[in-house]
Design an enzyme around this catalytic site. Sequence first.
Site, PDB file in Angstrom:
ATOM      1  N   ASP A  24       0.842  -1.127  -0.042  1.00  0.00           N
ATOM      2  CA  ASP A  24      -0.008  -0.057  -0.106  1.00  0.00           C
ATOM      3  C   ASP A  24       0.754   1.366  -0.027  1.00  0.00           C
ATOM      4  O   ASP A  24       0.510   2.104   0.551  1.00  0.00           O
ATOM      5  CB  ASP A  24      -0.958   0.153   1.053  1.00  0.00           C
ATOM      6  CG  ASP A  24      -1.828  -1.097   1.333  1.00  0.00           C
ATOM      7  OD1 ASP A  24      -1.941  -1.867   0.201  1.00  0.00           O
ATOM      8  OD2 ASP A  24      -2.849  -1.339   2.241  1.00  0.00           O
ATOM      9  N   LYS A 129      -6.763  -4.909  -2.924  1.00  0.00           N
ATOM     10  CA  LYS A 129      -7.505  -5.417  -1.917  1.00  0.00           C
ATOM     11  C   LYS A 129      -8.425  -4.406  -1.332  1.00  0.00           C
ATOM     12  O   LYS A 129      -8.122  -3.212  -1.013  1.00  0.00           O
ATOM     13  CB  LYS A 129      -6.247  -5.902  -0.812  1.00  0.00           C
ATOM     14  CG  LYS A 129      -5.465  -4.693  -0.281  1.00  0.00           C
ATOM     15  CD  LYS A 129      -4.343  -5.644   0.477  1.00  0.00           C
ATOM     16  CE  LYS A 129      -3.602  -4.556   1.311  1.00  0.00           C
ATOM     17  NZ  LYS A 129      -4.178  -3.522   2.179  1.00  0.00           N
ATOM     18  N   CYS A 162      -2.199  -2.519   7.766  1.00  0.00           N
ATOM     19  CA  CYS A 162      -2.000  -3.619   6.689  1.00  0.00           C
ATOM     20  C   CYS A 162      -0.808  -4.564   6.205  1.00  0.00           C
ATOM     21  O   CYS A 162      -1.116  -5.738   6.061  1.00  0.00           O
ATOM     22  CB  CYS A 162      -2.221  -2.682   5.316  1.00  0.00           C
ATOM     23  SG  CYS A 162      -3.919  -2.052   5.073  1.00  0.00           S
TER      24      CYS A 162
HETATM   25  C1  C5J Z   1      -3.094   0.698   5.350  1.00  0.00           C
HETATM   26  C2  C5J Z   1      -4.805   1.690   6.571  1.00  0.00           C
HETATM   27  N1  C5J Z   1      -2.636   0.361   4.465  1.00  0.00           N
HETATM   28  N2  C5J Z   1      -4.002   2.204   7.792  1.00  0.00           N
HETATM   29  N3  C5J Z   1      -4.362   1.007   5.666  1.00  0.00           N
HETATM   30  O1  C5J Z   1      -2.458   0.314   6.501  1.00  0.00           O
HETATM   31  O2  C5J Z   1      -5.993   2.060   6.926  1.00  0.00           O
END
Ligand code: C5J
Length: 221
Positions: A24, A129, A162
Amino acid sequence: MPVIHARPFDFAFERGTIGLVVIDMQRDFVEPGGFGASLGNDVRLLQAIIPTTRRLIEGFRTAGLPVIHTRECHRPDLTDLPPAKRDRGNPALRIGDPGPMGRILIAGQPGADIIPELAPLPGELVIDKPGKGAFYGTDFGPHLQRLGLRQLVFAGVTTEVCVQTTMLEANDRGYDGLLATDATESYFPHFKAATIEMIVAQAGIVGWAASTNTILEGLHV
Ligand code: C5J
């Protein structure tokens, strides 16, 4: 078997079964005006790991090892977005709302793109995702099996959400997970520190941790 010196003990791997998973590293989390900022976070904390993460990615590419990228994002019609996720946190902008980088956290919008500094190369796998973990609602698992991967090095954001969720999902499926401690970051530095300690505690109950330099030394790049 070659090893990467790691906590709590050496991480054994084989060249044909190790890959890098970058979680991400999207504009929506790292740049002003995106999802992370809409929740009131200081995105500059996450920007600090870009050079190290790039070095890690380039090391895997130089070694001829797979690099997989993930993006947290939703369908434009929001059918994969639980109402609780959209409403949680009372953000300034909710998922799907128009923002300065297009609709927040929506597939195909500029904000959902991986930041240009870490852009995937043609042919590298990119997993979209809807959840925090990369296995939920995706074909990440079948792709790992197709590639024959067994040991996964993890980088990206955010460490305790994540990245950690995906590491835990991978651990339960029998993968060995190694967290690159300086190629991951949180909006809350104490959450990052706690996550690293949790992962390596109890003799590595869910994985290993090592710095990018140590990982690249172990890969001989
Ligand atoms: C991730 C989030 N990528 N913190 N998403 O950690 O919402």
